[in-house]
Every structure is written in C-alpha cells, then in structure tokens.
Write a protein that holds these residues in place. Structure first.
Motif, PDB file in Angstrom:
ATOM      1  N   GLU A  11      -3.304  -4.258   8.604  1.00  0.00           N
ATOM      2  CA  GLU A  11      -3.471  -4.535   7.312  1.00  0.00           C
ATOM      3  C   GLU A  11      -2.555  -3.907   6.408  1.00  0.00           C
ATOM      4  O   GLU A  11      -2.591  -2.861   6.364  1.00  0.00           O
ATOM      5  CB  GLU A  11      -4.780  -4.918   6.720  1.00  0.00           C
ATOM      6  N   ALA A  12      -1.415  -4.557   5.546  1.00  0.00           N
ATOM      7  CA  ALA A  12      -0.638  -3.766   4.609  1.00  0.00           C
ATOM      8  C   ALA A  12      -1.373  -4.196   3.268  1.00  0.00           C
ATOM      9  O   ALA A  12      -1.412  -5.414   2.892  1.00  0.00           O
ATOM     10  CB  ALA A  12       0.909  -4.404   4.758  1.00  0.00           C
ATOM     11  N   PRO A  13      -2.127  -3.177   2.803  1.00  0.00           N
ATOM     12  CA  PRO A  13      -2.792  -3.554   1.921  1.00  0.00           C
ATOM     13  C   PRO A  13      -2.393  -4.203   0.363  1.00  0.00           C
ATOM     14  O   PRO A  13      -1.148  -3.636   0.455  1.00  0.00           O
ATOM     15  CB  PRO A  13      -3.761  -2.308   1.494  1.00  0.00           C
ATOM     16  N   PRO A  14      -3.058  -4.720  -0.510  1.00  0.00           N
ATOM     17  CA  PRO A  14      -2.515  -4.904  -1.650  1.00  0.00           C
ATOM     18  C   PRO A  14      -1.969  -3.879  -2.384  1.00  0.00           C
ATOM     19  O   PRO A  14      -2.763  -2.968  -2.584  1.00  0.00           O
ATOM     20  CB  PRO A  14      -3.542  -5.877  -2.421  1.00  0.00           C
ATOM     21  N   ALA A  48     -11.762  -1.653   2.786  1.00  0.00           N
ATOM     22  CA  ALA A  48     -10.944  -2.714   2.699  1.00  0.00           C
ATOM     23  C   ALA A  48     -11.875  -4.038   2.904  1.00  0.00           C
ATOM     24  O   ALA A  48     -12.884  -3.890   3.105  1.00  0.00           O
ATOM     25  CB  ALA A  48      -9.813  -2.678   3.739  1.00  0.00           C
ATOM     26  N   HIS A  61       4.013  -5.958   2.289  1.00  0.00           N
ATOM     27  CA  HIS A  61       2.892  -6.157   1.416  1.00  0.00           C
ATOM     28  C   HIS A  61       3.004  -7.185   1.024  1.00  0.00           C
ATOM     29  O   HIS A  61       2.168  -7.326  -0.187  1.00  0.00           O
ATOM     30  CB  HIS A  61       2.856  -4.917   0.512  1.00  0.00           C
ATOM     31  N   THR A  62       3.431  -8.198   1.239  1.00  0.00           N
ATOM     32  CA  THR A  62       3.576  -9.516   0.549  1.00  0.00           C
ATOM     33  C   THR A  62       3.100 -10.670   1.799  1.00  0.00           C
ATOM     34  O   THR A  62       3.749 -10.692   2.989  1.00  0.00           O
ATOM     35  CB  THR A  62       4.687  -9.885  -0.216  1.00  0.00           C
ATOM     36  N   ASN A 107      -7.913  -2.457   9.890  1.00  0.00           N
ATOM     37  CA  ASN A 107      -7.277  -1.097   9.904  1.00  0.00           C
ATOM     38  C   ASN A 107      -8.228  -0.223  10.396  1.00  0.00           C
ATOM     39  O   ASN A 107      -7.771   0.925  11.022  1.00  0.00           O
ATOM     40  CB  ASN A 107      -6.760  -0.763   8.407  1.00  0.00           C
ATOM     41  N   GLU A 113       0.627  -8.531  -2.943  1.00  0.00           N
ATOM     42  CA  GLU A 113      -0.747  -8.742  -2.721  1.00  0.00           C
ATOM     43  C   GLU A 113      -1.438  -8.465  -1.278  1.00  0.00           C
ATOM     44  O   GLU A 113      -2.396  -8.824  -1.042  1.00  0.00           O
ATOM     45  CB  GLU A 113      -1.252 -10.152  -3.026  1.00  0.00           C
ATOM     46  N   GLY A 114      -0.474  -7.765  -0.484  1.00  0.00           N
ATOM     47  CA  GLY A 114      -1.005  -7.599   0.771  1.00  0.00           C
ATOM     48  C   GLY A 114      -0.410  -8.682   1.789  1.00  0.00           C
ATOM     49  O   GLY A 114      -0.227  -9.723   1.525  1.00  0.00           O
TER      50      GLY A 114
END
Length: 426
Positions: free
Chosen positions: A233-236, A355, A209-210, A360, A225-226
């Motif tokens: 996508e690994a969201p924020p 998003a 997630h960074t 995603n 921050e994602g």
C-alpha cells in the motif's frame, strides 16, 4: 443479445476507423540516429547535476534488473494488464540509447515517444517527467551518456490483447498527458515551487500514491490519496498531518533521507530504494518536497475512536501474543535491547499498524527489510518461510489490538493468502 446483421458492417467500419485514428495519432517521425557521443564531450558539472536528477527520479531502481548491471533494463514490472520490462538506457548503440540525440531523449521524457517514433508505455512515467526543466533533462542525458555501455536486449513485453497494440497508447495520451513544465506560482515560496516540481514531476510520487482507473490512468480528483504498488500500500500523502499518528515535516524529511522514522517505522518494499536514492541528494531538495506535501494536507474524515470493536477475535490475538513473544519481542518488545540501544521505532506509532488495511503489516512480515551492510539496524528478517498463513494472520491481529486503539482489520487471513501468492509470483 445478438447483434442485428445490418449493424455488423457499421461495427466493422467503426473498428477500422478507430484503428486508423489510432495509427494516425501514434505516428511520429523518427529522429535521426547519431554517433554515440564521447563521454568527454559532456561537462563534468552538468554530469554531476545529472547524478542528482537520476537519484531524485529513482531511475536506477526501475532500469536495473535484479542481479543485472545498472541502467541496463530488463526489470519485470507487473501491471494489471500484464508484464512490462524496463528498457536499457545505457549508451550502448544497439540495445540502449547510444544513438539518441538530446532532442530524441527530450521527446521521450516529455511525450513518451522513442527515437524511432514508437509509443512508450506509460509505466515509464513521462506524464510526470514532462514537468521537468530543460536543464534537468539535459543533465540526465549527460549523466547517462557517460555511463558504461551495456549490451542487454530488453525481453519482449507480455501484455493482454488489445493492450499489446501500441497505437492504443496514443488514445491514452490524449486523456492523460499534459505536456510541459508547470508555471511557477508567484504567490508561493521558491521552496514550495521546487517541492512541487520534484513531487509532481521528477519524483513522480503520484504514480504510486494515487489510485488508478480501469485503464491505468491516475484519478486526478484523488491525487495523492493512496494506491497499491507491487502488493504494498502506498499510503495517502494528503493525511500525513492528520492521521492516527500525525507526521511533522521534520519527521518526513528524516524518513525520506534515512528510510527510518523513530515515530512511524522503517521504509520497506518499493519505498526502501526511494529513500536510499534520496539519501544521496541535497537536504534542500527533500525539505522542499516535504514543504509541498504538507501544503496538500486534508483533515481525516475517518472515525478513529478509542473503543475496540466487539468483533475482535480474542483467540487469534492470544495466539498472536505467543508468536510475538517468540519471534518478534527480541527486537520489538517494549523492554528489548534493540529498543533502547538500536533506536528502533515503537510499534505503538507504526504507520503500517495504524493503516486502514493490514497490507503493509503483512508484507513487512513476509518480506522483511533486506540486510544493508553498515545500516544493519534497518534490518528485519523475512518470515515468509518460517510462519504459515494462519500464524501471520494471528500476529497481525495481535499487533493491531495491542499497538493501536483502532478496530480490527477485516479479512486478514484472506489478505495474507493473497499477498503470499503475489510474492510467490514475482
């Protein structure tokens, strides 16, 4: 621009010096091998604690190849620099860690150094595991040493030059490795400190997630921050409370423990196995993680105005509407039985649809959510073979226009094509 002849010896000298420094930095003594310890030599309560540690660290997911035996390694890990393969961490003495002492195991967890002294690649998140307590590391060791030994040799890595030269990892560690557990903050609650320990350490949430820099290091100024992992996508995690559809701590705990949130959607892709592991740990651990994550929240700076952009492709939306009625409405339609009986989340609050990118939403349509036996309500068939790129793009446009009040996504068709190619390469 040509390099002047007189500079060539200096460049060669500099390269030799850098190589020498790299070899010096990476040189670590080997820790003597031991006879594989008897499983009965480990306390049963410590082993049970180890099972909890391994679940919180999501260790089986990365160290188990598809169709392979648990912890025997061999899973291909795609990186921007090539493919790495996870290692065998069963107690097999030849291909696993059966001859590793606790000291050797601890050094690997804290500093990324194997028993024989070679550098481990940072796809193994030792920069986070270094924050683990001595007790948790010892518990993980006990748990692994009581597993069934599996003979499984790790395939050779396939990295681009010069990143296949392990001494360069020593330079990387100088930049990004800060060893040792964090000191508890006295002004914070025990639950907050436990949550920080799990999120920043054992759970290594920042690893996905960074955002990463050009050499694969986490951008510390943009922690949580994602990021992007395996095409998803690994969201924020710093916008949970202030996004288009805000989360609450209780909703986050439920999602992390069950893989589904009635207000935000279902876990899929790389996040699904994380929730399956967290379902096995005490609720207190997950509540601590939620407490820490909600202390990181920042107000959103994005304009989430109510007007739709004029550039929306109405023909695409209309085509998507027809596709939705035929392929999706039985489960996701407002009046569908699955909505009233199955308790499926409404698409109107879906985090994927709200998003910033369509990534995603597209991945969910391509890959679906695998069948999970008794948890059959958390299932969605994959449409990668049933629908073409243009159809998926039309569906995404329809979902965004119908179930959010946000502007349309840019370059949806291009995103579908790229993501499908990425899935085909897996």
């Amino acid at each position: 621009m040509k390099l002047h002849r007189r500079w060539i010896p200096m460049v060669i000298l500099a390269a030799v010096v850098m190589a020498g420094v790299a070899i010096y930095l990476m040189w670590e003594r080997a820790i003597a091998p031991i006879q594989p310890p008897m499983p009965s030599s480990f306390d049963s309560q410590l082993t049970l604690r180890g099972a909890r540690v391994m679940a919180l660290g999501d260790c089986a997911v990365c160290h188990t190849a598809r169709g392979g035996k648990p912890f025997a390694g061999g899973l291909a890990l795609a990186t921007p620099f090539g493919t790495l393969y996870s290692t065998n961490i069963t107690p097999d003495p030849e291909t696993g860690i059966g001859t590793w002492s606790l000291d050797a195991f601890t050094r690997a967890m804290r500093r990324g150094i194997a028993r024989d002294g070679h550098q481990l690649y940072p796809a193994f998140p030792y920069i986070h595991f270094t924050r683990m307590s001595d007790g948790d590391i010892a518990a993980a060791y006990a748990y692994l040493m009581r597993r069934e030994p599996v003979v499984a040799k790790t395939p050779p890595n396939d990295l681009i030059f010069p990143l296949n030269f392990r001494p360069l990892v020593a330079f990387w560690n100088v930049l990004f490795l800060r060893t040792g557990p964090d000191t508890p903050e006295g002004s914070r609650s025990a639950q907050w400190n436990r949550g920080r320990e799990l999120v920043s350490g054992l759970g290594h949430c920042a690893a996905c997630h960074t955002p990463l820099n050009l050499i694969g290091g986490e951008k510390w100024g943009q922690a949580f921050e994602g990021g992007v992992i395996d095409g998803w996508e690994a969201p924020p995690l710093t916008r949970l409370a202030h996004g288009p559809v805000p989360w609450t701590p209780a909703q986050l705990v439920t999602y992390l423990r069950t893989g589904i949130s009635s207000a935000h959607g279902a876990a899929a892709g790389p996040m699904l196995p994380v929730t399956q592991e967290l379902a096995t740990v005490p609720r207190d651990d997950v509540e601590a993680m939620a407490t820490y994550l909600f202390s990181l929240q920042k107000p959103t700076s994005a304009d989430t105005g109510t007007a739709r952009a004029a550039a929306a492709d109405q023909l695409s939306i209309q085509r998507g509407s027809v596709l939705f009625a035929g392929a999706c409405a039985a489960c996701h339609g407002d009046m569908s039985p699955m909505q009233s009986i199955g308790g499926r989340p409404s698409l109107a609050t879906s985090s994927a649809i709200h998003a910033a990118t369509p990534r995603n939403t597209i991945q969910m349509m391509l890959e679906g959510v695998p069948w999970q036996g008794e948890r059959r309500l958390h299932y969605m068939p994959a449409f990668d073979e049933a629908l073409g790129d243009a159809q998926l793009a039309d569906l995404a446009a329809y979902l965004r226009a119908t179930y959010s009040r946000l502007p349309p996504w840019d370059s949806v068709s291009q995103a579908v094509t790229e993501l499908r190619k990425g899935d085909a390469a897996k």
